[in-house]
Design a protein around this motif. Sequence first.
Motif, short mmCIF file in Angstrom:
data_model
loop_
_atom_site.label_atom_id
_atom_site.label_comp_id
_atom_site.label_asym_id
_atom_site.label_seq_id
_atom_site.Cartn_x
_atom_site.Cartn_y
_atom_site.Cartn_z
N LYS A 1 -13.64 4.92 1.02
CA LYS A 1 -13.55 4.38 -0.45
C LYS A 1 -13.65 5.47 -1.34
CE LYS A 1 -13.90 -0.62 0.49
NZ LYS A 1 -14.60 -1.62 0.08
N TYR A 2 -12.73 5.70 -2.26
CA TYR A 2 -12.76 6.70 -3.12
C TYR A 2 -12.99 5.76 -4.59
CZ TYR A 2 -11.94 9.96 0.61
OH TYR A 2 -11.92 10.67 1.78
N PRO A 3 -13.84 6.84 -5.60
CA PRO A 3 -13.74 6.00 -6.94
C PRO A 3 -12.33 6.23 -7.68
CG PRO A 3 -15.15 8.07 -7.07
CD PRO A 3 -14.40 7.69 -5.65
N HIS A 4 -12.00 5.25 -8.47
CA HIS A 4 -10.70 5.29 -9.29
C HIS A 4 -11.09 4.89 -10.54
CE1 HIS A 4 -7.32 5.71 -6.25
NE2 HIS A 4 -8.40 6.11 -5.41
N ILE A 5 -10.58 5.58 -11.55
CA ILE A 5 -11.01 5.01 -13.14
C ILE A 5 -9.80 4.34 -13.64
CG2 ILE A 5 -11.50 5.96 -15.22
CD1 ILE A 5 -12.84 8.13 -13.96
N ASN A 6 -10.01 3.53 -14.20
CA ASN A 6 -9.21 2.59 -15.10
C ASN A 6 -8.99 3.12 -16.27
OD1 ASN A 6 -7.71 0.81 -16.73
ND2 ASN A 6 -8.26 -1.10 -15.88
N LYS A 7 -7.89 4.04 -16.74
CA LYS A 7 -8.15 4.85 -17.95
C LYS A 7 -8.05 3.94 -19.16
CE LYS A 7 -7.09 9.04 -16.29
NZ LYS A 7 -6.09 9.29 -14.93
N GLU A 8 -7.35 2.58 -19.08
CA GLU A 8 -7.68 1.85 -20.30
C GLU A 8 -8.92 1.23 -20.55
OE1 GLU A 8 -4.15 -1.07 -19.90
OE2 GLU A 8 -3.15 0.88 -20.07
N LYS A 9 -10.01 1.09 -19.66
CA LYS A 9 -11.11 0.71 -19.74
C LYS A 9 -12.08 1.85 -20.39
CE LYS A 9 -11.50 -3.32 -16.76
NZ LYS A 9 -12.23 -3.69 -15.56
N CYS A 10 -11.70 2.93 -19.74
CA CYS A 10 -12.61 4.16 -19.83
C CYS A 10 -12.97 4.71 -21.43
CB CYS A 10 -12.35 5.33 -19.29
SG CYS A 10 -12.99 6.94 -19.42
N ILE A 11 -14.05 4.95 -21.79
CA ILE A 11 -14.40 5.36 -23.04
C ILE A 11 -14.97 6.83 -23.21
CG2 ILE A 11 -14.97 2.99 -24.03
CD1 ILE A 11 -17.76 3.79 -23.79
N ASN A 12 -14.48 7.47 -22.19
CA ASN A 12 -14.89 8.91 -22.07
C ASN A 12 -16.47 9.17 -22.41
OD1 ASN A 12 -12.61 10.37 -21.29
ND2 ASN A 12 -11.67 9.76 -23.01
N CYS A 13 -17.20 8.37 -21.70
CA CYS A 13 -18.66 8.55 -22.20
C CYS A 13 -19.40 9.63 -21.51
CB CYS A 13 -19.69 7.31 -21.91
SG CYS A 13 -19.86 6.68 -20.27
#
Length: 174
Positions: free
Chosen positions: A28-40
């Motif tokens: 399993k690898y991490p995937h980022i949902n770009k719609e939720k990401c706030i670039n913190c």
Amino acid sequence: MNVHGCCACQNICPKNAISMVLESDGFKYPHINKEKCINCGLCRKVCPVLNPKKEEECLPDTYACMNKNEKIRMESSSGGVFSLAAENIIDKKGIVFGAAFNQNLEVQHIKVDNKDDLKYLRGSKYIQSDILYTFKEAKQLLENGKIVFFTGTPCQIEGLISFLGKSYDNLYTR
Ligand SMILES: Cc1cc2nc3c(=O)[nH]c(=O)nc-3n(C[C@H](O)[C@H](O)[C@H](O)COP(=O)(O)OP(=O)(O)OC[C@H]3O[C@@H](n4cnc5c(N)ncnc54)[C@H](O)[C@@H]3O)c2cc1C
Ligand code: SF4
Ligand code: SF4
């Protein structure tokens, strides 16, 4: 993102934007949902692969021992010392985290608060255990003063320590 699978990034993300996705190699690898990401940037900051420790910070003490209870030793993969340590933590009303099979024969980290359920954690399962949100759960328990024994592979423990960001006297790892 880097490939180490410790789930620290998933646990720290304030927007729940990271999910661990099974890929064709069986990990399993991490995937980022770009719609939720706030670039913190917290996921990059917590990642032990992106922020490796110096070698002198990683030298463990070493002991040799085994469980005298033959039945438990036979249920374990090595000397059964995990069970001894875990029972001691339960005696102190602490919580033990470790890897267990679920009903679909997937391996996931769970928490155990009684000796009978330690049987689910005993024995090595030779596939990647999904940490899920157990780092967050462990942190909450530690903050509430509970003794926590968190067990897993070295990279999972490195991820937990990085996620916690400070040391706790009531935390034991293995
Ligand atoms: C995936 C894996 C591969 C290993 N490979 C080797 C090896 O090649 N050579 C060697 O000498 N030793 C290896 N070990 C270590 C060894 O087999 C024992 O796990 C260890 O010595 C503990 O033994 P025990 O008898 O005290 O506890 P046991 O009862 O055997 O182990 C229980 C503990 O293992 C943890 N655990 C079980 N499966 C997983 C998993 N998939 N991910 C994270 N944690 C898990 C549980 O949470 C629990 O803490 C491996 C361990 C694991 C988990
Ligand atoms: S940058 Fe922040 S919001 Fe975006 S995935 Fe990483 S931790 Fe989550
Ligand atoms: S924090 Fe862990 S799971 Fe997330 S990218 Fe880094 S190594 Fe991979």
